[in-house]
Design an enzyme around this catalytic site. Structure first.
Site, PDB file in Angstrom:
ATOM      1  N   SER B 148       7.734   6.486   2.780  1.00 63.31           N
ATOM      2  CA  SER B 148       8.439   5.324   3.326  1.00 63.31           C
ATOM      3  C   SER B 148       8.796   4.371   2.174  1.00 63.31           C
ATOM      4  CB  SER B 148       7.564   4.672   4.398  1.00 63.31           C
ATOM      5  OG  SER B 148       8.296   3.745   5.155  1.00 63.31           O
ATOM      6  N   GLU B 242      14.130  11.122  12.216  1.00 68.48           N
ATOM      7  CA  GLU B 242      13.961   9.817  11.572  1.00 68.48           C
ATOM      8  C   GLU B 242      15.268   9.041  11.436  1.00 68.48           C
ATOM      9  OE1 GLU B 242      11.466   9.033   8.318  1.00 68.48           O
ATOM     10  OE2 GLU B 242      10.735  11.095   8.199  1.00 68.48           O
ATOM     11  N   HIS B 272       8.682   9.755  11.359  1.00 66.77           N
ATOM     12  CA  HIS B 272       8.534   9.084  10.073  1.00 66.77           C
ATOM     13  C   HIS B 272       7.149   9.379   9.467  1.00 66.77           C
ATOM     14  CE1 HIS B 272       9.477   6.181   7.030  1.00 66.77           C
ATOM     15  NE2 HIS B 272       8.531   5.339   7.392  1.00 66.77           N
TER      16      HIS B 272
END
Lengths: 301, 301
Positions: B148, B242, B272
């Site tokens: 991320s 995602e 994610h």
């Protein structure tokens, strides 16, 4: 009144009970995976290192707080009915205890039932104690702690140590200990409606696996049938809403009668092993702090 | 088809979204406590030691698998929008990665926004890299990984390393990376209904905290505005469901155009940072195994 944060352990336990209820044929592996999440409600202690070690043949994990006194050790035995739980599920809660005391924790991954029934767990705990002594640790600088079945084990290991003629550790700190393999405590009934996890059914099933061919009155499986003389000081903490409350109450009376320095503290409205709330709710931190304050002078800290 | 076990990360994310929805005034502390539980869905790697360390001024944690090659290091930068998450929340997932590679992981607790906006995170990552080099580690034995925002950071640190004239690490492994501080990817809309966590609102709020007074086109905050020439081999993994999918796709095209050896793998139906499922669902283990297989020869393993 119980803190809002302390609700998280009730939510966890309700989730387990629901999952077990929805899957009555739950396998042992599935149940172990469920209980692997015990520590999810615990805050991270921080500033503690975790190093796996072979402790005299027993897989274990050192929890070593930064700047602790490495000459002092608390031997920690995890709960889970002698069947589930591990040094991983209890890493954080015992990390909190070690950090508060300012010593190392040796968290044992002792052999569990049903693969290894009684006396495997208590034998493993004695082995790890011998390993510490062989390594030069002084018995008066060692204490034991454990929760639930591990609270029983942190007590029975002392009786086995005594029986083996080994020098005694300095103290023991059982958390919500499970002693009674006959399930005869009155609180099993009177607290049944308040205890979110520990009910007679799950206890009976775990006792059967743990005992194997041993008697529920075996004095090393059930210390309520042992002579408690010669035990070091014992400080038991238990939740007021626990079905296992009477295990602690009966043990306290017996210990006092046997001349042991014994103390029991009941934490109102708390669930089974509410110590898991350390780092997440004030009741968990309070309990750990009280253990540390009590045991530090006994370890010469 | 996604495994049944992989559902746990959806349940986790839905719980967060619900908690944030129920408490629109959620404080930063409450949000951080929520995201501290990211690793709850990850299985314990086991056989990995965790030792906190000051990595050149950056708090960090070594994850050291038993019998690993200690001369090889993966620098790991955790996700959480540069705002939440920590070396603790990501301990297990990066422990899995280190164990699969057979090297040490240095998990950074880099400074986060809004207290420390850009460029604090990337500066910390460079500091830790310099610390490794000063300690005698060879750049060709070091790689980076992150998820991320940490996937962005494990990439931008390489650009900062290049700009500083330092020797380049061997490889980078961004997991579901967040690159685009302008939130202009098409998948933000096309995957909005499938992504359980990452929506425009939360991204915008985190981008604002992260950027502080910096531009969303700042080339070290948003590598889509940087020249990618000189980067080492990059292998990006991302979930097919995602909203950040297009961050990875656009980065891949740019990297290839700049002559970088770049590879992207999209894992169908995954959420994610599904890598958190390592040790708990086959998709997580598969992703980690593929990273390890790819990077081992690049590290000379």
């Amino acid at each position: 009144m119980a803190s809002m944060q302390s609700d998280s352990i009730k939510v966890l336990y309700r989730g387990w009970v629901e999952a077990m209820g929805a899957n009555p044929e739950m396998t042992l592996d599935e149940m172990r995976t469920l209980f692997d999440h015990w520590g999810d409600v615990t805050g991270e202690p921080g500033g503690v290192d975790y190093i796996e070690v072979d402790a005299g043949g027993v897989p274990a994990m050192w929890a070593i707080p930064k700047d602790c006194n490495e000459d002092r050790v608390v031997i920690c035995t995890h709960g889970g009915g002698y069947v589930v739980g591990s040094m991983y599920s209890h890493r954080k809660v015992f990390g909190h205890l070690a950090k508060a005391i300012g010593c190392r924790a040796l968290i044992l991954n002792y052999r569990c039932a049903p693969e290894y029934p009684h006396p495997a767990p208590v034998e493993d705990a004695v082995l790890s104690y011998r390993w510490l002594l062989d390594d030069g640790m002084k018995p008066e600088h060692i204490c034991t702690a454990g929760d639930s079945a591990g609270g029983g084990l942190c007590t029975t290991v002392l009786l086995a140590i005594r029986d083996a003629g080994l020098p005694m550790p300095a103290a023991a700190m059982p958390m919500s200990p499970w002693y009674d393999m006959e399930l005869s405590g009155g609180s099993l009934i009177t607290n049944a409606a308040k205890d979110e996890l520990v009910q007679e059914g799950i206890l009976a099933s775990m006792a059967e696996m743990f005992l194997g061919s041993a008697s529920p009155q075996d004095p090393l499986a059930n210390p309520l049938y042992n002579d408690l003389a010669g035990l070091p000081p014992v400080y038991i903490q238990v939740g007021g809403d626990e079905t296992l409350l009477d295990d602690a109450v009966r043990f306290l009376d017996m210990a006092k009668e046997a001349g042991v320095e014994a103390k029991l503290e009941v934490f109102p409205e708390m669930q089974h092993v509410f110590h898991f709330l350390a780092g997440a709710a004030p009741e968990g931190d309070d309990a750990i702090a009280k253990f540390a304050e009590w045991v530090r002078p006994k370890l010469g800290l």
